[in-house]
Write a protein that holds these residues in place. Structure first.
Motif, PDB file in Angstrom:
ATOM      1  N   GLN A  16       0.843  -1.194   0.000  1.00 57.91           N
ATOM      2  CA  GLN A  16       0.000   0.000   0.000  1.00 57.91           C
ATOM      3  C   GLN A  16       0.880   1.247   0.000  1.00 57.91           C
ATOM      4  O   GLN A  16       1.432   1.641   1.022  1.00 57.91           O
ATOM      5  N   ARG A  17       1.013   1.848  -1.176  1.00 62.87           N
ATOM      6  CA  ARG A  17       1.827   3.057  -1.343  1.00 62.87           C
ATOM      7  C   ARG A  17       0.898   4.187  -1.782  1.00 62.87           C
ATOM      8  O   ARG A  17       0.411   4.204  -2.916  1.00 62.87           O
ATOM      9  N   VAL A  18       0.652   5.118  -0.868  1.00 61.33           N
ATOM     10  CA  VAL A  18      -0.341   6.169  -1.084  1.00 61.33           C
ATOM     11  C   VAL A  18       0.363   7.522  -1.132  1.00 61.33           C
ATOM     12  O   VAL A  18       1.102   7.876  -0.207  1.00 61.33           O
ATOM     13  N   VAL A  19       0.158   8.277  -2.202  1.00 63.43           N
ATOM     14  CA  VAL A  19       0.704   9.630  -2.281  1.00 63.43           C
ATOM     15  C   VAL A  19      -0.445  10.623  -2.134  1.00 63.43           C
ATOM     16  O   VAL A  19      -1.538  10.417  -2.663  1.00 63.43           O
ATOM     17  N   VAL A  20      -0.191  11.685  -1.374  1.00 61.65           N
ATOM     18  CA  VAL A  20      -1.218  12.687  -1.094  1.00 61.65           C
ATOM     19  C   VAL A  20      -0.763  14.025  -1.661  1.00 61.65           C
ATOM     20  O   VAL A  20       0.299  14.538  -1.296  1.00 61.65           O
ATOM     21  N   ASN A  21      -1.563  14.582  -2.550  1.00 58.29           N
ATOM     22  CA  ASN A  21      -1.259  15.862  -3.184  1.00 58.29           C
ATOM     23  C   ASN A  21      -2.074  16.965  -2.511  1.00 58.29           C
ATOM     24  O   ASN A  21      -3.294  17.033  -2.676  1.00 58.29           O
ATOM     25  N   HIS A  22      -1.399  17.820  -1.754  1.00 55.83           N
ATOM     26  CA  HIS A  22      -2.074  18.918  -1.071  1.00 55.83           C
ATOM     27  C   HIS A  22      -2.233  20.132  -1.976  1.00 55.83           C
ATOM     28  O   HIS A  22      -3.011  21.037  -1.680  1.00 55.83           O
ATOM     29  N   LEU A  23      -1.481  20.167  -3.058  1.00 57.34           N
ATOM     30  CA  LEU A  23      -1.591  21.207  -4.071  1.00 57.34           C
ATOM     31  C   LEU A  23      -1.698  20.519  -5.423  1.00 57.34           C
ATOM     32  O   LEU A  23      -1.603  19.291  -5.517  1.00 57.34           O
ATOM     33  N   ALA A  24      -1.912  21.302  -6.466  1.00 61.22           N
ATOM     34  CA  ALA A  24      -1.886  20.725  -7.802  1.00 61.22           C
ATOM     35  C   ALA A  24      -0.542  20.037  -8.016  1.00 61.22           C
ATOM     36  O   ALA A  24       0.502  20.540  -7.606  1.00 61.22           O
ATOM     37  N   MET A  25      -0.548  18.888  -8.650  1.00 58.11           N
ATOM     38  CA  MET A  25       0.632  18.040  -8.773  1.00 58.11           C
ATOM     39  C   MET A  25       1.787  18.775  -9.449  1.00 58.11           C
ATOM     40  O   MET A  25       1.640  19.342 -10.522  1.00 58.11           O
ATOM     41  N   GLY A  26       2.950  18.792  -8.778  1.00 55.04           N
ATOM     42  CA  GLY A  26       4.143  19.391  -9.352  1.00 55.04           C
ATOM     43  C   GLY A  26       4.160  20.901  -9.349  1.00 55.04           C
ATOM     44  O   GLY A  26       4.924  21.518 -10.086  1.00 55.04           O
ATOM     45  N   ILE A  27       3.361  21.537  -8.475  1.00 54.89           N
ATOM     46  CA  ILE A  27       3.277  22.995  -8.519  1.00 54.89           C
ATOM     47  C   ILE A  27       4.574  23.651  -8.054  1.00 54.89           C
ATOM     48  O   ILE A  27       4.943  24.726  -8.504  1.00 54.89           O
ATOM     49  N   PHE A  28       5.293  23.014  -7.125  1.00 52.10           N
ATOM     50  CA  PHE A  28       6.564  23.565  -6.671  1.00 52.10           C
ATOM     51  C   PHE A  28       7.710  23.171  -7.602  1.00 52.10           C
ATOM     52  O   PHE A  28       8.592  23.959  -7.898  1.00 52.10           O
ATOM     53  N   TYR A  29       7.711  21.920  -8.040  1.00 56.82           N
ATOM     54  CA  TYR A  29       8.769  21.418  -8.914  1.00 56.82           C
ATOM     55  C   TYR A  29       8.109  20.959 -10.216  1.00 56.82           C
ATOM     56  O   TYR A  29       7.855  19.778 -10.421  1.00 56.82           O
ATOM     57  N   LYS A  30       7.825  21.910 -11.107  1.00 54.91           N
ATOM     58  CA  LYS A  30       7.066  21.594 -12.316  1.00 54.91           C
ATOM     59  C   LYS A  30       7.787  20.568 -13.182  1.00 54.91           C
ATOM     60  O   LYS A  30       7.150  19.783 -13.886  1.00 54.91           O
ATOM     61  N   SER A  31       9.112  20.553 -13.122  1.00 55.15           N
ATOM     62  CA  SER A  31       9.863  19.593 -13.925  1.00 55.15           C
ATOM     63  C   SER A  31       9.625  18.159 -13.466  1.00 55.15           C
ATOM     64  O   SER A  31       9.929  17.207 -14.199  1.00 55.15           O
ATOM     65  N   LEU A  32       9.069  17.985 -12.257  1.00 60.35           N
ATOM     66  CA  LEU A  32       8.830  16.644 -11.734  1.00 60.35           C
ATOM     67  C   LEU A  32       7.469  16.080 -12.135  1.00 60.35           C
ATOM     68  O   LEU A  32       7.194  14.912 -11.881  1.00 60.35           O
ATOM     69  N   ARG A  33       6.621  16.892 -12.747  1.00 62.82           N
ATOM     70  CA  ARG A  33       5.290  16.406 -13.122  1.00 62.82           C
ATOM     71  C   ARG A  33       5.363  15.161 -14.012  1.00 62.82           C
ATOM     72  O   ARG A  33       4.626  14.193 -13.780  1.00 62.82           O
ATOM     73  N   PRO A  34       6.252  15.119 -15.031  1.00 59.98           N
ATOM     74  CA  PRO A  34       6.357  13.878 -15.822  1.00 59.98           C
ATOM     75  C   PRO A  34       6.806  12.683 -14.984  1.00 59.98           C
ATOM     76  O   PRO A  34       6.395  11.547 -15.254  1.00 59.98           O
ATOM     77  N   VAL A  35       7.645  12.931 -13.970  1.00 58.70           N
ATOM     78  CA  VAL A  35       8.093  11.835 -13.108  1.00 58.70           C
ATOM     79  C   VAL A  35       6.916  11.283 -12.311  1.00 58.70           C
ATOM     80  O   VAL A  35       6.735  10.064 -12.194  1.00 58.70           O
ATOM     81  N   HIS A  36       6.090  12.188 -11.748  1.00 64.59           N
ATOM     82  CA  HIS A  36       4.886  11.749 -11.045  1.00 64.59           C
ATOM     83  C   HIS A  36       3.995  10.922 -11.972  1.00 64.59           C
ATOM     84  O   HIS A  36       3.444   9.887 -11.576  1.00 64.59           O
ATOM     85  N   THR A  37       3.846  11.384 -13.195  1.00 66.19           N
ATOM     86  CA  THR A  37       2.977  10.690 -14.152  1.00 66.19           C
ATOM     87  C   THR A  37       3.473   9.271 -14.404  1.00 66.19           C
ATOM     88  O   THR A  37       2.694   8.306 -14.363  1.00 66.19           O
ATOM     89  N   VAL A  38       4.773   9.122 -14.649  1.00 68.24           N
ATOM     90  CA  VAL A  38       5.340   7.799 -14.915  1.00 68.24           C
ATOM     91  C   VAL A  38       5.176   6.888 -13.703  1.00 68.24           C
ATOM     92  O   VAL A  38       4.807   5.709 -13.835  1.00 68.24           O
ATOM     93  N   MET A  39       5.420   7.418 -12.505  1.00 67.77           N
ATOM     94  CA  MET A  39       5.293   6.591 -11.304  1.00 67.77           C
ATOM     95  C   MET A  39       3.857   6.136 -11.089  1.00 67.77           C
ATOM     96  O   MET A  39       3.613   5.017 -10.631  1.00 67.77           O
ATOM     97  N   GLY A  40       2.908   7.002 -11.427  1.00 66.41           N
ATOM     98  CA  GLY A  40       1.509   6.604 -11.313  1.00 66.41           C
ATOM     99  C   GLY A  40       1.133   5.554 -12.338  1.00 66.41           C
ATOM    100  O   GLY A  40       0.453   4.568 -12.028  1.00 66.41           O
ATOM    101  N   VAL A  41       1.571   5.736 -13.567  1.00 72.93           N
ATOM    102  CA  VAL A  41       1.258   4.785 -14.636  1.00 72.93           C
ATOM    103  C   VAL A  41       1.873   3.415 -14.342  1.00 72.93           C
ATOM    104  O   VAL A  41       1.233   2.371 -14.541  1.00 72.93           O
TER     105      VAL A  41
END
Length: 324
Positions: A78-103
């Motif tokens: 059970q690996r749960v990530v919680v987004n308190h803001l829009a995903m990658g709002i602080f580190y916009k370059s990490l948004r593709p990384v979040h996407t790949v990890m989710g996929v």
């Protein structure tokens, strides 16, 4: 370093906690981030293997990107990530990384704390979106002692108090409140919090005199007293997730002046009076009206008192269902 204490049911951490586990003083900048990740991740894997929590809940960009692979390597299902803001709002370059990890499933469950933050993920691959849920932030109603708080912070009992609570940062936009106070001589603005703009805001407040009080970070068990000492809550944030401070102000029954960003509107709807976050004149006028017009304050307070912002029990039950 002292061994971290983990609950058996779940391990929940943010970037700061991950750094402590990895014996890294704080999250660095630039190229040093790669080195810090290489140090933190294997230590985090060992800690998770040793403690064997049933679930790992990760808050924030860095904790998620470091923590999810570590939890996967440690065999935590059970690996749960919680987004308190829009995903990658602080580190916009990490948004593709979040996407790949989710996929790929390194993020097994993806939680957004509000519908507005969740909508920022629209357009991402279906395998990512299928893992997404919305579990709103909530707070419980707690009675506070406003008289004691005014005495503690040296605020006169008969003063009209405008309150802001939040990190002292560009996101929270407290500068506009201090600027407005130059034209509001018959009230006190109290700002509770700490952050990167503390020195800059203190300098700005000095020009207004003692009508602006930077009261610092308030312990969680005393925050209800701070809301109880206020007459009006002012919240000009530029962006949010599902703001806890706004929820706390609503549960305290305070009249609310806020910026009309979607995240604020999602929380308080028509119960607040909205002013654009960059409109200095608008904030000055609204704050003056709130100070001078008791009927205006009472109308807003009546609306916030009718809001249903949920409860912590509801939030806990939602997470338990998600991980069952």
């Amino acid at each position: 370093m002292a061994r971290p204490s983990w609950p058996r049911a779940a391990a929940s951490f943010n970037c700061s906690t991950a750094c402590r586990i990895g014996a890294v003083r704080r999250w660095p900048t630039g190229w040093r981030r790669a080195f810090a990740s290489a140090v933190i991740q294997p230590r985090l894997v060992r800690a998770l293997r040793r403690e064997r929590p049933a679930a790992v809940i990760m808050h924030g960009d860095i904790a998620q990107i470091i923590g999810a692979p570590a939890a996967w390597l440690a065999g935590i299902r059970q690996r749960v990530v919680v987004n308190h803001l829009a995903m990658g709002i602080f580190y916009k370059s990490l948004r593709p990384v979040h996407t790949v990890m989710g996929v790929l499933g390194l993020y097994r469950r993806i939680v957004f704390v509000g519908e507005s933050a969740r909508r920022e993920a629209d357009g991402l691959p279906r395998r990512f979106l299928d893992r997404c849920s919305v579990i709103p932030n909530t707070v419980d109603r707690v009675a506070g002692d406003g008289i004691a708080a005014r005495a503690r912070f040296g605020i006169p009992a008969d003063a009209t108090v405008l309150l802001n609570v939040g990190n002292l940062s560009a996101q929270k936009n407290q500068q506009i409140l201090i600027t407005a106070m130059a034209d509001i001589p018959d009230a006190i603005l109290a700002i509770a919090g700490d952050g990167p703009l503390a020195a800059e805001l203190a300098y700005a407040a000095h020009g207004v005199g003692d009508r602006v009080r930077l009261i610092g970070r308030v312990p969680i068990d005393e925050i209800a007293d701070v809301y109880a000492m206020a007459d009006v809550f002012v919240f000009p944030s530029r962006y949010e997730g599902r703001p806890l401070a706004l929820l706390e102000a609503a549960t305290a029954g305070l009249p609310i002046l806020a910026s009309p960003i979607p995240e604020n509107v999602e929380v308080v709807g028509t119960a607040a009076y909205y002013i654009d976050g960059d409109d200095v004149e608008g904030w000055t006028d609204a704050m003056q009206r709130a100070v001078k017009d008791r009927e205006f304050r009472e109308q807003l307070a009546e609306q916030t008192s009718r809001l249903d912002v949920g409860s912590n029990d509801t939030t806990i039950a939602s997470y338990l269902r998600l991980m069952s």
